[in-house]
Motif scaffolding. Structure first.
Motif, PDB file in Angstrom:
ATOM      1  N   ASP A   1     -14.217  -4.177  15.762  1.00 18.46           N
ATOM      2  CA  ASP A   1     -12.936  -3.664  15.316  1.00 18.46           C
ATOM      3  C   ASP A   1     -13.137  -3.365  13.834  1.00 18.46           C
TER       4      ASP A   1
ATOM      5  N   LYS B   1      -4.444   3.073   5.716  1.00 17.53           N
ATOM      6  CA  LYS B   1      -5.885   2.845   5.592  1.00 17.53           C
ATOM      7  C   LYS B   1      -6.506   3.695   4.481  1.00 17.53           C
TER       8      LYS B   1
ATOM      9  N   ARG C   1       1.968  -8.298   1.048  1.00 11.04           N
ATOM     10  CA  ARG C   1       2.173  -8.572   2.477  1.00 11.04           C
ATOM     11  C   ARG C   1       1.338  -9.761   2.929  1.00 11.04           C
TER      12      ARG C   1
ATOM     13  N   SER D   1      -9.666   2.809  12.259  1.00 11.20           N
ATOM     14  CA  SER D   1      -8.293   3.328  12.169  1.00 11.20           C
ATOM     15  C   SER D   1      -8.181   4.281  10.990  1.00 11.20           C
TER      16      SER D   1
ATOM     17  N   GLY E   1      -6.172   3.760  15.999  1.00  6.48           N
ATOM     18  CA  GLY E   1      -7.234   2.760  16.087  1.00  6.48           C
ATOM     19  C   GLY E   1      -7.131   1.883  17.329  1.00  6.48           C
ATOM     20  N   THR E   2      -5.907   1.657  17.784  1.00  7.94           N
ATOM     21  CA  THR E   2      -5.722   0.832  18.985  1.00  7.94           C
ATOM     22  C   THR E   2      -6.332   1.529  20.194  1.00  7.94           C
TER      23      THR E   2
ATOM     24  N   THR F   1       0.837  -1.202   0.000  1.00  6.96           N
ATOM     25  CA  THR F   1       0.000   0.000   0.000  1.00  6.96           C
ATOM     26  C   THR F   1       0.866   1.245   0.000  1.00  6.96           C
ATOM     27  N   ARG F   2       0.257   2.371  -0.326  1.00  6.65           N
ATOM     28  CA  ARG F   2       0.868   3.690  -0.211  1.00  6.65           C
ATOM     29  C   ARG F   2      -0.214   4.589   0.356  1.00  6.65           C
ATOM     30  N   PRO F   3       0.154   5.546   1.216  1.00  7.81           N
ATOM     31  CA  PRO F   3      -0.896   6.399   1.770  1.00  7.81           C
ATOM     32  C   PRO F   3      -1.523   7.295   0.701  1.00  7.81           C
TER      33      PRO F   3
ATOM     34  N   TYR G   1      -0.745 -10.413   5.289  1.00  6.84           N
ATOM     35  CA  TYR G   1      -1.746 -10.081   6.315  1.00  6.84           C
ATOM     36  C   TYR G   1      -2.735 -11.218   6.343  1.00  6.84           C
TER      37      TYR G   1
ATOM     38  N   HIS H   1     -10.568  -1.573   9.326  1.00  4.23           N
ATOM     39  CA  HIS H   1     -10.438  -1.607   7.858  1.00  4.23           C
ATOM     40  C   HIS H   1     -11.688  -1.089   7.152  1.00  4.23           C
TER      41      HIS H   1
END
Ligand code: T4K
Length: 362
Positions: free
Chosen positions: A156, A185, A308, A180, A61-62, A9-11, A310, A159
């Motif tokens: 949660d 994101k 990645r 988040s 987000g945490t 990803t890229r922001p 994930y 995403h």
């Protein structure tokens, strides 16, 4: 091909001058934090775009997950998914609750609703499912279970910005949704997050908790901590929000391009996006074997493309943070799943290369 290397990803970043214009206001007011004008504006614009009543921004987000547990005053066991980022269980543990894993559905990759009930006992206080990769959980079945057993539900929703169910934001389900706004994101404020609730009293409580427990007159009325977003972060969020619709539709196009390119490959399966209830924020692919995954990773690395894993490993296997319990579906999927590069303005040529590499390996 330009822009190598390519990451998962890229922001999303607005034109720099649109951000600095907003920062100009920060310099003029000298207000950097404490729920200043840009934080309030961001909360309003974000809520309007998502069609929700209110949004309580947080530092990340945490912290939003921790605030949700605090606001609901939970003490006891919280049933959650082993197929997630470590923050899902670390938030539960920081709040001195006990995470109890429930295995996932192999299609949606979300918590398996049919396996929740057998885990409920007198110590259970809540369910914390994840809308994995932005794909909505079975929110109505979870609501029915929670009602039957008098449990709270915290989603949660890290995403899930932009995910809709039954024509409304998925954030409207459960007692509290925590999301988040991290740089990886769909909408980012660099670091950031927030909570959504339909309960007006809880909303006020969340606002107090994030601000040391202050009421409107700065009197400490309950336990709180510092969960505030800054004006500098809100400014980036506001600049990014201008592109919200473009970001969503661009990701959808790219998601569909991947899917069209890979359709028919018998060694991969896709996440079941349950009637289109997703925001296209990730493009996960599940390979038939872990060996195929390794070969794809190698071939892509040769092209400087870095997907990645994930989420790997399944959280129940992090023995240094909790006792291991078998979670066969999550363990199996986590070994074989890869998230392919997907982000706003990703070059379509990259998708062609990725598809080509995967098609070469059977
Ligand atoms: N619940 C769930 C289900 C979550 O997935 C998360 C976070 C949370 C809760 C907690 O939310 P936060 O407290 O984080 O707001 C990322 C993120 O740190 C984390 O937010 C996210 N989930 C998790 C799934 O992924 P990494 O380890 O992938 O970050 P990193 O540095 O390897 O970045 C991946 C790629 O993105 C890089 O290869 C390059 C690119 N990148 C990354 C950053 C940070 C950029 O281009 N620019 C950047 O600034 O963790």
């Amino acid at each position: 091909m330009n822009n190598k290397p390519v990451f998962v990803t890229r922001p999303s970043l607005p034109p720099l001058e649109e951000y600095t214009d907003l920062l100009q206001q920060v310099w003029e007011t000298g207000i950097l934090t404490h729920n200043g004008p840009l934080v309030q504006r961001f909360e309003g614009e974000f809520s309007r775009l998502l069609g929700i009543d209110d949004f309580v921004t947080t530092t990340n987000g945490t912290v939003a997950l921790q605030m949700a547990i605090k606001a609901l005053e939970l003490e006891g066991e919280i049933i959650t998914t082993p197929f997630s980022w470590i923050a899902t269980i670390s938030a539960i543990k920081w709040e001195r609750c006990v995470p109890v894993f429930c295995d996932i559905d192999p299609g949606t990759l979300n918590i398996d609703v049919n396996k929740i009930e057998s885990l409920i006992n007198e110590r259970t206080v809540a369910i914390m499912p994840v809308h994995t990769f932005g794909t909505a959980c079975d929110v109505n079945a979870i609501a029915a279970l929670a009602k039957k057993h008098n449990l709270k539900v915290i989603y949660d929703a890290a995403h899930a910005v932009g995910t809709q169910v039954e024509g409304k934001s998925v954030f409207e389900y459960g007692d509290i949704s925590a999301t988040s706004l991290h740089s990886t994101k769909l909408i980012n404020t660099a670091e950031g997050g927030g909570c959504v609730t339909q309960n007006a009293q809880l909303l006020e409580k969340l606002k107090r908790i994030r601000f040391f427990g202050h009421d409107d007159n700065k009197i400490i009325v309950e336990d709180g901590f510092n969960g505030k977003m800054t004006e500098v972060h809100a400014a980036l969020g506001l600049a990014n929000l201008r592109y919200y619709n473009d970001i969503l539709s661009d990701r959808k196009d790219k998601y569909q391009k991947y899917k069209a390119g890979l359709q028919g490959n018998s060694s991969i399966t896709f996440q079941d996006t349950a009637n289109g209830q997703t925001n296209y924020s990730y493009f996960p692919v599940i390979f038939e074997t872990e060996d195929i995954l390794h070969r794809v990773v190698k071939l892509l690395a040769d092209q400087e493309i870095y997907p990645r894993r994930y989420f790997y490993p399944s959280l129940n296997l992090h023995e240094q943070v909790m006792k291991s319990v078998p979670m066969p579906v999550s363990e199996d999927i986590s070994k074989k799943i890869l998230c392919l590069p997907l982000f706003w303005k990703l070059n379509n040529e990259v998708i062609d290369i990725v598809v080509d590499c995967i098609q070469k390996i059977r």
